[in-house]
Structure formats: C-alpha cells, structure tokens
Scaffold this motif. Structure first.
Motif, short mmCIF file in Angstrom:
data_model
loop_
_atom_site.label_atom_id
_atom_site.label_comp_id
_atom_site.label_asym_id
_atom_site.label_seq_id
_atom_site.Cartn_x
_atom_site.Cartn_y
_atom_site.Cartn_z
N ASP A 12 34.46 8.25 -42.60
CA ASP A 12 34.53 9.09 -43.69
C ASP A 12 33.46 9.67 -44.06
O ASP A 12 33.47 11.06 -44.52
CB ASP A 12 35.72 8.36 -44.70
N LEU A 13 32.51 9.00 -44.19
CA LEU A 13 31.33 9.51 -44.52
C LEU A 13 30.71 10.69 -43.81
O LEU A 13 30.34 11.65 -44.23
CB LEU A 13 30.06 8.57 -44.89
N ILE A 14 30.82 10.61 -42.41
CA ILE A 14 30.20 11.41 -41.56
C ILE A 14 31.04 12.71 -41.76
O ILE A 14 30.46 13.90 -41.75
CB ILE A 14 30.42 10.89 -40.12
N PRO A 19 26.05 20.01 -41.35
CA PRO A 19 25.78 20.10 -40.24
C PRO A 19 24.31 19.48 -40.03
O PRO A 19 24.11 18.69 -39.05
CB PRO A 19 25.92 21.59 -39.62
N GLU A 20 23.59 20.08 -40.94
CA GLU A 20 21.94 19.50 -40.69
C GLU A 20 21.84 18.05 -41.26
O GLU A 20 21.02 17.27 -40.63
CB GLU A 20 21.06 20.46 -41.64
N ARG A 26 22.45 11.70 -36.74
CA ARG A 26 22.33 11.27 -35.80
C ARG A 26 21.10 10.90 -34.84
O ARG A 26 21.00 9.75 -34.18
CB ARG A 26 22.79 12.52 -34.73
N ARG A 27 19.90 11.65 -35.36
CA ARG A 27 18.65 11.20 -34.79
C ARG A 27 18.17 9.59 -35.44
O ARG A 27 17.66 9.03 -34.64
CB ARG A 27 17.49 12.18 -35.26
#
Length: 73
Positions: A12-14, A19-20, A26-27
């Motif tokens: 839900d948070l994702i 996008p940035e 992700r990194r």
C-alpha cells in the motif's frame, strides 16, 4: 496455509509513492538485500591496552601525584 509474511502494508505504501521516490526506495531495498547484515560488534575495535604497563608504574605515579611519603600506603 502459507508461511509467507503479510506485507500488504508495504504494498500500500509503495502504491502511494511518486516515481522518483519509488526509484530511491528500490535502490535502498537492493542495498539491503545485497549487503550482508551488519554485525553489532563491527564498530568495536580491538584493544591491546595502554602502550605502557600502568600497574608496574603505579607506585611511581602515586609518588608523582601524592608525594613521596604517601606512595606506600
């Protein structure tokens, strides 16, 4: 029945990320997966003691600090 954890809150948070922000997350997540977990003792350095034996010099140090007469007490 499954043994998988329920990470629906993370999903839900994702979904709410820009996008940035998603790329930054992700990194970071990849770093967490690729790097071994840090040992809690990693920050401790070995300690060999002082460069001189203070126990052997205790009487001499006491004489310097307290005076000659008080060193043997």
């Amino acid at each position: 029945m499954t043994a998988a954890h329920d990470y629906s809150d993370l999903h839900d948070l994702i979904e709410r990320l820009e996008p940035e922000q998603a790329e930054e997350l992700r990194r970071h997540a990849l770093r967490l997966v690729k790097e071994p977990p840090a040992s809690r003792f990693r920050v401790l350095r070995s300690f060999d003691g002082p460069p001189e034996d203070l126990g052997a010099r205790a009487k001499h140090i006491a004489r310097e600090e307290l005076g000659e007469a008080d060193a043997d007490r």
